[in-house]
Design a protein around this motif. Structure first.
Motif, PDB file in Angstrom:
ATOM      1  N   LYS A 280      14.559  -1.733 -17.703  1.00  0.00           N
ATOM      2  CA  LYS A 280      13.074  -1.101 -17.550  1.00  0.00           C
ATOM      3  C   LYS A 280      13.221  -0.056 -16.411  1.00  0.00           C
ATOM      4  N   LEU A 281      12.218   0.804 -16.611  1.00  0.00           N
ATOM      5  CA  LEU A 281      11.814   2.005 -15.593  1.00  0.00           C
ATOM      6  C   LEU A 281      11.532   1.464 -14.327  1.00  0.00           C
ATOM      7  N   LEU A 282      11.699   1.896 -13.284  1.00  0.00           N
ATOM      8  CA  LEU A 282      10.866   1.658 -12.053  1.00  0.00           C
ATOM      9  C   LEU A 282       9.572   1.886 -12.309  1.00  0.00           C
ATOM     10  N   THR A 283       8.608   1.125 -11.371  1.00  0.00           N
ATOM     11  CA  THR A 283       7.212   1.717 -11.285  1.00  0.00           C
ATOM     12  C   THR A 283       7.173   2.903 -10.719  1.00  0.00           C
ATOM     13  N   PRO A 284       6.034   3.826 -11.066  1.00  0.00           N
ATOM     14  CA  PRO A 284       5.855   4.936 -10.476  1.00  0.00           C
ATOM     15  C   PRO A 284       5.668   4.753  -8.784  1.00  0.00           C
ATOM     16  N   GLU A 285       5.209   3.804  -8.289  1.00  0.00           N
ATOM     17  CA  GLU A 285       4.835   3.269  -7.073  1.00  0.00           C
ATOM     18  C   GLU A 285       6.117   3.101  -6.441  1.00  0.00           C
ATOM     19  N   LYS A 286       7.041   2.371  -6.770  1.00  0.00           N
ATOM     20  CA  LYS A 286       8.252   2.153  -6.334  1.00  0.00           C
ATOM     21  C   LYS A 286       8.973   3.364  -6.031  1.00  0.00           C
ATOM     22  N   CYS A 287       8.924   4.170  -7.034  1.00  0.00           N
ATOM     23  CA  CYS A 287       9.717   5.615  -6.806  1.00  0.00           C
ATOM     24  C   CYS A 287       9.288   6.280  -5.672  1.00  0.00           C
ATOM     25  N   LEU A 288       7.901   6.466  -5.561  1.00  0.00           N
ATOM     26  CA  LEU A 288       7.486   7.100  -4.255  1.00  0.00           C
ATOM     27  C   LEU A 288       7.814   6.627  -3.112  1.00  0.00           C
ATOM     28  N   LYS A 289       7.855   4.819  -2.828  1.00  0.00           N
ATOM     29  CA  LYS A 289       8.500   4.419  -1.653  1.00  0.00           C
ATOM     30  C   LYS A 289       9.630   4.753  -1.397  1.00  0.00           C
TER      31      LYS A 289
ATOM     32  N   ASN B 135      10.081   8.102 -14.640  1.00  0.00           N
ATOM     33  CA  ASN B 135       9.777   7.090 -13.709  1.00  0.00           C
ATOM     34  C   ASN B 135       8.422   7.293 -13.140  1.00  0.00           C
ATOM     35  N   LEU B 136       8.172   8.578 -12.571  1.00  0.00           N
ATOM     36  CA  LEU B 136       7.040   8.726 -11.613  1.00  0.00           C
ATOM     37  C   LEU B 136       5.753   8.600 -12.520  1.00  0.00           C
ATOM     38  N   SER B 137       6.195   9.207 -13.767  1.00  0.00           N
ATOM     39  CA  SER B 137       4.804   9.128 -14.705  1.00  0.00           C
ATOM     40  C   SER B 137       3.759   9.646 -14.105  1.00  0.00           C
ATOM     41  N   TYR B 138       2.530   8.945 -14.017  1.00  0.00           N
ATOM     42  CA  TYR B 138       1.218   9.423 -13.785  1.00  0.00           C
ATOM     43  C   TYR B 138       1.230   9.510 -12.124  1.00  0.00           C
ATOM     44  N   HIS B 139       2.132   9.485 -11.357  1.00  0.00           N
ATOM     45  CA  HIS B 139       2.410   9.748 -10.113  1.00  0.00           C
ATOM     46  C   HIS B 139       3.412  10.922  -9.673  1.00  0.00           C
ATOM     47  N   HIS B 140       3.679  11.460 -11.065  1.00  0.00           N
ATOM     48  CA  HIS B 140       4.760  12.636 -10.837  1.00  0.00           C
ATOM     49  C   HIS B 140       4.261  13.580  -9.874  1.00  0.00           C
ATOM     50  N   GLU B 141       3.234  14.091  -9.854  1.00  0.00           N
ATOM     51  CA  GLU B 141       2.790  15.238  -9.090  1.00  0.00           C
ATOM     52  C   GLU B 141       2.758  14.881  -7.446  1.00  0.00           C
ATOM     53  N   LYS B 142       2.721  13.724  -7.127  1.00  0.00           N
ATOM     54  CA  LYS B 142       2.801  13.172  -5.655  1.00  0.00           C
ATOM     55  C   LYS B 142       4.133  13.141  -5.143  1.00  0.00           C
TER      56      LYS B 142
ATOM     57  N   ASP C  72       0.822  -1.216   0.175  1.00  0.00           N
ATOM     58  CA  ASP C  72      -0.089  -0.120  -0.124  1.00  0.00           C
ATOM     59  C   ASP C  72       0.934   1.434   0.017  1.00  0.00           C
ATOM     60  N   TYR C  73       1.235   1.769  -1.371  1.00  0.00           N
ATOM     61  CA  TYR C  73       2.103   2.781  -1.367  1.00  0.00           C
ATOM     62  C   TYR C  73       1.548   4.134  -0.775  1.00  0.00           C
ATOM     63  N   GLU C  74       0.260   4.135  -0.806  1.00  0.00           N
ATOM     64  CA  GLU C  74      -0.492   5.490  -0.437  1.00  0.00           C
ATOM     65  C   GLU C  74      -0.495   5.515   1.001  1.00  0.00           C
ATOM     66  N   ALA C  75      -0.454   4.322   1.640  1.00  0.00           N
ATOM     67  CA  ALA C  75      -0.259   4.483   3.209  1.00  0.00           C
ATOM     68  C   ALA C  75       0.930   5.040   3.649  1.00  0.00           C
ATOM     69  N   VAL C  76       1.977   4.316   2.813  1.00  0.00           N
ATOM     70  CA  VAL C  76       3.504   4.998   2.957  1.00  0.00           C
ATOM     71  C   VAL C  76       3.420   6.522   3.000  1.00  0.00           C
ATOM     72  N   ILE C  77       3.055   6.945   1.968  1.00  0.00           N
ATOM     73  CA  ILE C  77       2.898   8.536   1.538  1.00  0.00           C
ATOM     74  C   ILE C  77       2.497   9.193   2.680  1.00  0.00           C
ATOM     75  N   LYS C  78       1.336   8.821   3.254  1.00  0.00           N
ATOM     76  CA  LYS C  78       0.613   9.410   4.458  1.00  0.00           C
ATOM     77  C   LYS C  78       1.821   9.619   5.624  1.00  0.00           C
ATOM     78  N   GLY C  79       2.596   8.501   5.836  1.00  0.00           N
ATOM     79  CA  GLY C  79       3.599   8.609   6.878  1.00  0.00           C
ATOM     80  C   GLY C  79       4.579   9.577   6.617  1.00  0.00           C
ATOM     81  N   ALA C  80       5.064   9.556   5.224  1.00  0.00           N
ATOM     82  CA  ALA C  80       6.156  10.438   4.966  1.00  0.00           C
ATOM     83  C   ALA C  80       5.802  11.811   4.774  1.00  0.00           C
ATOM     84  N   SER C  81       4.600  11.964   4.441  1.00  0.00           N
ATOM     85  CA  SER C  81       4.092  13.367   4.371  1.00  0.00           C
ATOM     86  C   SER C  81       3.981  14.249   5.629  1.00  0.00           C
TER      87      SER C  81
END
Length: 319
Positions: free
Chosen positions: A243-252, A275-282, A30-39
């Motif tokens: 291959k590029l990393l997945t956007p989710e892996k980059c966020l993590k 690499n961040l692609s569609y998650h770039h703005e996060k 759950d990368y979104e849960a990770v983001i909440k903590g980092a934020s």
């Protein structure tokens, strides 16, 4: 409160996370849960502010080193523009064109194991002749104490020198100079009073344990800023088919470094859009406190106005 928010509470209370807890950030489903903590950590130390830096490639190509990700190496056959150390006018123009914008730091970068002494002198003389309120950074390779002293006296405040990856994985990336040479350069710069920017590139085949090992060394070196690059495979290099990393892996990965370095600058640089692609703005929600804007060494980057618009759109501001 999810478990990563609980981990962020531990960090904010000054507790050191266990290796297993840190690795859980990198392999979380759950990368979104990770983001909440980092934020939460980011907001505590950086509020809603963003740091911007931009680079000028002062010398391109003809590098003797064999870093397998790099298009500037003489060991590979990449289609890039090559040129010797630039004329003074190019440096003046770079500084002048950025005089009125919100970019905080301008950095001078060069190809090669190190910039030649006469080229260091040329750069420092040019910088001394400029009048600007910008902060300057240099990334010129494995320099001697005398050369670093020249940079410091010219007004360059920060020195950038990446370790690239972990000590364990380094020989898979470069064989023409050692990991210790890189570490010693960082130590020299710290001893001479530079603010030091030092990080790595991700997506080169390293494991999560390699990422943790790199972070441990950066912690020991007490670096001031951690630049995070994501591999953007370049044709002609040994990594052209990676291959590029997945956007989710980059966020993590970004979040991992925010958890590990709660109060340090975490700056996202090369390969971020690809690499961040569609998650770039996060990128900021995940913990980044800054980005490199403008062009990279041999590839086009994002325009300053595009990045500024993205920053403001997402509720952040440049400090």
């Amino acid at each position: 409160m999810n478990r990563f928010e609980k981990l962020s509470e531990k960090v904010l209370n000054g507790e050191k996370l266990a290796d297993s807890e840190l690795l859980s950030i990198l392999n979380a489903e759950d990368y979104e849960a990770v983001i909440k903590g980092a934020s939460k950590i980011r907001k505590q130390f950086f509020k809603d502010t963003v740091h911007l830096c931009s680079i000028l490639n002062t010398k391109s190509g003809a590098c003797s080193e064999d870093c397998k990700f790099c298009a500037q190496s003489i060991h590979y056959n990449s289609d890039i523009v090559k040129y010797p150390f630039v004329e003074d006018e190019i440096i003046y123009k770079f500084i002048y064109n950025n005089r009125d914008n919100e970019i905080h730091r301008l950095s001078f970068v060069s190809s090669g194991k190190k910039l030649l002494k006469q080229e260091v002198k040329k750069l420092t003389k040019t910088i001394e002749d400029t009048d600007t309120n910008k902060n300057f950074c240099a990334s010129l390779g494995i320099l001697s104490e005398d050369e670093l002293k020249m940079l410091k006296e010219s007004g360059i405040f920060r020195y950038h020198h990446n370790l690239e990856t972990s000590r364990s994985f380094y020989n898979n990336i470069c064989t023409t100079h050692t990991y210790e040479e890189r570490i010693n350069t960082v130590k020299k710069a710290k001893e001479m009073g530079f603010s030091v920017c030092c990080g790595g590139i991700f997506g080169m085949g390293e494991s999560d344990n390699d990422i943790l090992e790199l972070a441990e060394v950066l912690k020991e070196l007490d670096v001031d800023a951690i630049p995070i690059n994501f591999l953007n495979p370049i044709k002609g290099t040994p990594m052209q088919d990676y291959k590029l990393l997945t956007p989710e892996k980059c966020l993590k990965i970004i979040a991992f470094f925010r958890f590990y370095f709660p109060d340090k600058e975490v700056i996202i640089c090369g390969g971020r859009v690809e690499n961040l692609s569609y998650h770039h703005e996060k990128v900021f929600d995940a913990g980044a406190s800054g980005i490199m804007t403008g062009d990279y060494l041999t590839m086009k980057g994002r325009r300053y106005d595009e990045d500024l618009e993205m920053i403001k759109k997402n509720g952040y501001k440049v400090f």
